[in-house]
Design an enzyme around this catalytic site. Structure first.
Site: not given
Length: 216
Positions: A20, A43, A72, A132, A182-183
């Site tokens: 992201r 992704e 998203t 998910k 993610g992060s």
């Protein structure tokens, strides 16, 4: 689906990189680091800068055994855009039967976000390929275990949200099939080398979990 590339990728390494905020000018170097560490599913969320360009660059620069997709995804129109960019996987924060159907019609894999068993079975009925579980930090490993009592092992459960290397074993022991990262893996501004080090830590945790499950 036209082939089983997604299942093969998930079996090879159940870790999905969520980039992201990644930019097109850095995405190829980051993708290479992820692939070299062992990741086979990447992704790019559509709320990133020029996400379709990043998806195209990843698809062109990575071997075919790496699945590249979009996160998203919020509309049917975006499914077509992702396919046009070379994407193979549609990931949603929610579960929308129309988007799942559009992904299937386009020959793409679909991973809707679900937070209840009711949502999970509705998504599967709509044709979802993987579930998910989002947000994982709120659901917790005990919910994964409870879901596994009614959801077949043939259905991949992939917790997303707040997963760290230290939590991989707990969730997999409860029945998780893989994880969206993610992060803790990538944040905007991270160098490709830093992402690579983070990726190696997650892959090590994944491999340790696999070794433990074999021994048990």
């Amino acid at each position: 689906m036209q082939n089983n590339s997604f299942q093969n990728a998930l079996q090879h390494c159940g870790l999905i990189a969520i980039l992201r905020g990644v930019r097109p000018d850095e995405v190829e170097a980051i993708g290479k680091q992820l692939y070299d560490a062992g990741f086979r599913i990447i992704e790019v969320p559509l709320n990133s800068p020029a996400p379709l360009q990043s998806i195209s660059l990843l698809r062109a620069s990575l071997p075919n055994d790496c699945v590249v997709g979009a996160g998203t995804v919020l509309s049917v129109e975006q499914v077509a855009q992702v396919k046009g960019a070379g994407g193979e996987l549609i990931v949603m924060p929610h579960s929308d039967a129309q988007i799942i159907a559009a992904a299937k019609q386009a020959g793409l894999w679909s991973a809707p976000g679900v937070a209840t068993v009711t949502e999970a079975f509705a998504a599967l009925a709509a044709g979802a390929d993987v579930l998910k579980m989002f947000p994982a930090e709120q659901l917790g490993a005990q919910v994964v275990k409870a879901w596994r009592a009614v959801i077949p092992m043939s259905v991949a459960l992939v917790p997303v949200g707040g997963i760290m290397p230290s939590s991989v074993a707990v969730f997999t022991s409860a029945g998780a099939s893989g994880f969206g990262l993610g992060s803790a893996l990538y944040k905007p501004g991270m160098s490709a080398a830093t992402v690579g080090e983070n990726a190696k830590a997650f892959v090590s945790a994944w491999q340790t979990r696999a070794a433990d499950s074999v021994m048990s």
